[in-house]
Motif scaffolding. Sequence first.
Motif, PDB file in Angstrom:
ATOM      1  N   GLY C  11      38.859  32.882  40.501  1.00  0.00           N
ATOM      2  CA  GLY C  11      39.779  33.981  40.794  1.00  0.00           C
ATOM      3  C   GLY C  11      40.250  34.706  39.548  1.00  0.00           C
ATOM      4  N   GLN C  12      41.328  35.423  39.713  1.00  0.00           N
ATOM      5  CA  GLN C  12      41.924  36.163  38.600  1.00  0.00           C
ATOM      6  C   GLN C  12      42.928  35.261  37.896  1.00  0.00           C
ATOM      7  N   PRO C  25      41.434  41.793  39.735  1.00  0.00           N
ATOM      8  CA  PRO C  25      41.680  40.956  40.915  1.00  0.00           C
ATOM      9  C   PRO C  25      40.371  40.504  41.559  1.00  0.00           C
ATOM     10  N   VAL C  26      40.425  39.333  42.194  1.00  0.00           N
ATOM     11  CA  VAL C  26      39.258  38.764  42.882  1.00  0.00           C
ATOM     12  C   VAL C  26      39.727  38.310  44.257  1.00  0.00           C
ATOM     13  N   SER C  27      39.073  38.765  45.291  1.00  0.00           N
ATOM     14  CA  SER C  27      39.491  38.351  46.640  1.00  0.00           C
ATOM     15  C   SER C  27      38.980  36.947  46.938  1.00  0.00           C
ATOM     16  N   THR C  28      39.544  36.329  47.957  1.00  0.00           N
ATOM     17  CA  THR C  28      39.094  34.999  48.374  1.00  0.00           C
ATOM     18  C   THR C  28      37.599  35.013  48.678  1.00  0.00           C
ATOM     19  N   GLU C  30      35.314  37.119  47.509  1.00  0.00           N
ATOM     20  CA  GLU C  30      34.561  37.273  46.257  1.00  0.00           C
ATOM     21  C   GLU C  30      34.525  35.968  45.462  1.00  0.00           C
ATOM     22  N   PHE C  50      45.236  33.389  51.917  1.00  0.00           N
ATOM     23  CA  PHE C  50      44.114  34.002  51.219  1.00  0.00           C
ATOM     24  C   PHE C  50      44.631  35.199  50.406  1.00  0.00           C
ATOM     25  N   SER C  51      43.754  35.757  49.595  1.00  0.00           N
ATOM     26  CA  SER C  51      44.165  36.820  48.670  1.00  0.00           C
ATOM     27  C   SER C  51      44.696  38.048  49.389  1.00  0.00           C
ATOM     28  N   ASP C  52      44.258  38.213  50.624  1.00  0.00           N
ATOM     29  CA  ASP C  52      44.584  39.442  51.355  1.00  0.00           C
ATOM     30  C   ASP C  52      44.892  39.023  52.786  1.00  0.00           C
ATOM     31  N   ASP C  54      44.509  40.406  55.439  1.00  0.00           N
ATOM     32  CA  ASP C  54      43.518  40.847  56.418  1.00  0.00           C
ATOM     33  C   ASP C  54      42.329  39.890  56.533  1.00  0.00           C
ATOM     34  N   ILE C  55      42.169  39.047  55.538  1.00  0.00           N
ATOM     35  CA  ILE C  55      41.027  38.120  55.573  1.00  0.00           C
ATOM     36  C   ILE C  55      41.278  37.048  56.631  1.00  0.00           C
TER      37      ILE C  55
END
Lengths: 327, 327, 327, 327
Positions: C11-12, C25-28, C30, C50-52, C54-55
């Motif tokens: 991640g970041q 930034p790195v999403s879950t 990614e 999770f990072s977002d 919406d995931i």
Amino acid sequence: MRFGSGLWLFGQFIDRYATDAYGPPVSTIEAIERAGEVGDLEVLDINYPFSDPDITVAEVQRALDAHGLSTWCITPHIYTRAFTGGAFTNPDPAVRKQALELCEQAVDVAKQLGSDTVKLWPGQDGFDYPFQSDYGQLWRLELEGVSTVAAMDSDVRVAIEYKAKEPRNHMSFSSAARTLLGIAQTGRDDIGVVVDLGHSLFAKETPADVLQLVHDHDKLFTIEVNDNWREWDDDMVVGSVHLVETLEFFLGVRKIGWDKPILLDQFPFRENPVEAAKTSIETMKAIDRTLDRLDVDTLHTIQERQDPLAAQRLIRDLLLGDVRVTS
Amino acid sequence: MRFGSGLWLFGQFIDRYATDAYGPPVSTIEAIERAGEVGDLEVLDINYPFSDPDITVAEVQRALDAHGLSTWCITPHIYTRAFTGGAFTNPDPAVRKQALELCEQAVDVAKQLGSDTVKLWPGQDGFDYPFQSDYGQLWRLELEGVSTVAAMDSDVRVAIEYKAKEPRNHMSFSSAARTLLGIAQTGRDDIGVVVDLGHSLFAKETPADVLQLVHDHDKLFTIEVNDNWREWDDDMVVGSVHLVETLEFFLGVRKIGWDKPILLDQFPFRENPVEAAKTSIETMKAIDRTLDRLDVDTLHTIQERQDPLAAQRLIRDLLLGDVRVTS
Amino acid sequence: MRFGSGLWLFGQFIDRYATDAYGPPVSTIEAIERAGEVGDLEVLDINYPFSDPDITVAEVQRALDAHGLSTWCITPHIYTRAFTGGAFTNPDPAVRKQALELCEQAVDVAKQLGSDTVKLWPGQDGFDYPFQSDYGQLWRLELEGVSTVAAMDSDVRVAIEYKAKEPRNHMSFSSAARTLLGIAQTGRDDIGVVVDLGHSLFAKETPADVLQLVHDHDKLFTIEVNDNWREWDDDMVVGSVHLVETLEFFLGVRKIGWDKPILLDQFPFRENPVEAAKTSIETMKAIDRTLDRLDVDTLHTIQERQDPLAAQRLIRDLLLGDVRVTS
Amino acid sequence: MRFGSGLWLFGQFIDRYATDAYGPPVSTIEAIERAGEVGDLEVLDINYPFSDPDITVAEVQRALDAHGLSTWCITPHIYTRAFTGGAFTNPDPAVRKQALELCEQAVDVAKQLGSDTVKLWPGQDGFDYPFQSDYGQLWRLELEGVSTVAAMDSDVRVAIEYKAKEPRNHMSFSSAARTLLGIAQTGRDDIGVVVDLGHSLFAKETPADVLQLVHDHDKLFTIEVNDNWREWDDDMVVGSVHLVETLEFFLGVRKIGWDKPILLDQFPFRENPVEAAKTSIETMKAIDRTLDRLDVDTLHTIQERQDPLAAQRLIRDLLLGDVRVTS
């Protein structure tokens, strides 16, 4: 690689708990004989006074000769009972004078034994408690002490062994940088530094870094080696705990072109001292052979770009690689 | 006693776990306003670039004026993303150049804000892994960097803030002695040291000792204060853990005749920053009053004989005594 | 040997100095893709939320499936802004409730992703300052918290990751023994320990010793690996600093018959994460091959007589020997 | 407050450097006489065997009686030359047997001297080098040893004094939690813990926290006190370095309702031992009076909300306040 040792490695060990000592007494002559058994040692760092006032310098020289050994330096006992309140930093001028007199004898003994170096290990110099000392004054006394010893004889130089603590809770010469700074304050060319690998680890320094630093200041007089758990001066076998940093340290030793002996500084409390010395020497020889296999050109380009992962892979292949299995 | 603070104390805190930060963003102007609320601050150590590129130097000056504050020094952000691989020690000459350009802007901003000092905190300079670096080369790059900044403007001097580690695993300027040694190597008079009480504790130094040492080398440019658990730079309230050594440090501050502001360096992650600053300042004032009651002549004679028990009794009576109850 | 990783490795990274982060930034999703690039990973320790927002869990499962990965455990974010004053030890019952609710979601997500383990890393639980806390009460709250999570679902167990400090100055679960003791106090079978090699080094433990201790208490739920300088949780490549103790740790892993994945816990701030993970995995494979060459019968007899020099020689020959050159 | 002391405080000190000792030999009887001079001591922790084989238990009892002292516990010398390779963990069953025989004598002497406690300080138990030991086996031997001693006499219990290291590089009983865990494994009620303030600081524990923890496990058998620089067991005067944590520790002592003596554990290498003991006792009395002034209700509400700044202010006013000046 050439090797030497502190003579204490072959003596009797005692500490505050095993007050009946870890073994029987060992005379200076017996310790030299044990050192001779190691087989790879060229030089010794010899404590003075000797174990017994009857032992003469000539007898010590004969014992050394008998085992093909010579004197690297003399280390006066400025940390025994008379000096537990400090040698050069002692608040009592009479004790400071006594310390200097002992150092003068050490200078004389060094010359008689053909050595150009007196090592000062002022382990009792410093302080124990907050508010106990005027730090500026303490530092001045310490620098004055080492300067006075250095001025005693133009043929004998002084090597300072720094350590963070023990036996004093806080030692005056506590790190490589602090020692170099103090030496610069004295303005003398004949005072240098003992870089002790274990003391450097204990001081939370990077040993290979301070080796280079001391060398670049033209102040590297002696190299001593051992290992520890980094929380105390455990004086263990070389490379037994911090193998990677030990390897890096010996690469540094090559880099600066050190061709003099490297001295052992161990306290094998519970081990046979000859075997403990041999184990360290064999380890250093194995490290040396390992460094022969290191691709220094590749390392150089890695270090030019400061690439940690490439550096790790190179060292890992050196220590864990199975290239050799197939060769 | 006069006080100042690092402006970061009043900003937003973040770390690698609370990645959504310990609180909302704070602009440079808002941070100055918070600093103004403390009430006892005269000067600020101001990070540059400001929080927002739209904020002008004039606006910063107005905000300072509005709260009776002035600029102690400017600290360029040579440890943010662009410089995570090192500022002055970066292997890439382009990044080193970028760091110097940022420092040049900081010099300019310092002059505009009426300050004669740029503080360098090269927290990303150093190394992370064994074998990653050529230590001699790393040290040369670091000294070259600070020298270049010092040479930028004859009216602006450079103050180096040393720390053992963080964010880099091993920082180049790691201790007071190492920093003094490096400054001596540059041969420049306009480079000095920030003695940060907490960094000194973290480096396992004796803070009062290195304060005196840096002063005696005429290199004490700034004093920063805080406390920690000695294993990390926790940036806590002054005197909260190491009260005895903190008291000794402030006695040292008196001894050298320091009459300039003493700057706070705290990271009150979970506390109100204005309250955290006030708590430290009140503590320092209380320490100052306590030192007024210290019998320095008696302490002087105690230190002449280096008497630890007498020193302890003196300090104990100062901190725990009930003499005052009967007065 | 089987491998897994904490997803955070990909991640970041951010810290209190490089507040603009060490990279974008790195999403879950990614991060899972990056984990897939490593090639040797079977399982992941996945942070929740999770990072977002919406995931969805389904999307995460699809990403895992796409890279042949599965879920080792879910680690709820009980150390972000909402919980900086503590999760289970927070003085505010509403925050403690919020932490438990998040854990309950984590339990649910774990089950959805086919995992039987929720990892608790209560990095904000503990205290910062002397006198701040009632230690008995703090410990009770901590044990109550982990017990409550363990009781949430009979199919999901709890693994506690201890560390001495960071982000809290003093963490409640600070060592292996303290954690085992606390688990015994809860009286629950479904609470176990994450032995993290780096946390163990940082706690000044002997990693191979506590691995055995936790195993002997039947509480070893997860093994995480990395390295550090022993003064901080530097989260470096496996074996990069403490190679000898790392080798001993992996011998311990063999000894207890661990056949599940070993998880990476690294923070490659300045390195490519996929490359950093690969470097650790290659090192562990090399360690494994090295251990194949270890004469365990000889080691056994050495350990029966607790012979340090023989042990050193055996290990030295393993790491520095040139027997292999001639084979 | 009631006081006691380890008898060693009044004996002869030696270490590995000042091998001619810090002073002349002191017999057990002379040490008791010195202890009597302190004036505030009730009980002693007495080492066995006595300094001289001719000294009888009756003579010791008479010396104690003559100074109004009694025996808190007997501490067998299981760390002298015979046991440098370990007492309970010694690889040689004959040495382990010898250690147990010495403990049996200590149990007998304890009973004769009217004490219900044998203290075990297994400072040589543990290991020095990586790979030297089978950790599981080492731990089993250690627990077997203390269990065997506890089973010797139903009227005599065993108190274990833990320490991180020294003289052994790594001691088996290394922390409070580890010791509690081991005691739980023995399943015995008659084995408890010595919480030594200095050992706790050295173990990087929070002393007030582990005091509570051991008390809550009903295992607090003895409290010993001193101070150090947290890097080593310096055995200094109480409160001389870590005054704030020492104050917190004594608040903890009050909180658990400890009404038995508190024992000194100092090594005044360079000080007069009677004066060193008095200095610690006076400090503890001053701490006690200071705690009388502490507003515990306010502290309680502060700790309920875990408010660090309010806690700091309360303690600061207690230690640095000038309320008393005006009273």
